[in-house]
Design a protein around this motif. Sequence first.
Motif: not given
Length: 168
Positions: A112, A143, A146-148, A151
């Motif tokens: 991140e 999840r 979605e996080r990747c 970021v």
Amino acid sequence: MYIELHCHSAFSFLDGASLPEQLALTASQLGYPALALTDHNGLYGSMAFAQKRNSSGLQAITGAELTLLDGSHVTLLAETPEGYANLCRLITEAHLGRADRRDPRLDFASLEARHAGLIVLSGAATVSCPACCGATVRAAARRFAERCRAVFGKENFVVELQRQLRKG
């Protein structure tokens, strides 16, 4: 047009068998416009790969498959000079941040902090975003994806499809 974005050289022990120079030559002979070399937790074959591609006309894409703290893998490709610098810093951090330097691991928070100029591929044989059965695994994969995407941005997050040819 096909471009292999997840290729290991002989420097990725037990995952790759060909020397970087041979990979560049073979890709050129097959008519590939580009090839990404993504050795495990390092840029071990990237210099030899880049030098050989100069003589073959192949576009060399620099990358690495990094191991996260949970043991899953994420593949990063350098898109810009800043991305290359961030990739080098992430690899260094993975190696220096562990008591056992033979087992480099990286926290997702580091990705991140140093994501600029990088493209992330979702998968490998040991992944955080697998295409597997089971509601729990699918929810975890969603999840992670979605996080990747949050970021790296939707332009720099690629869902990777692989045919593993493994009995399971």
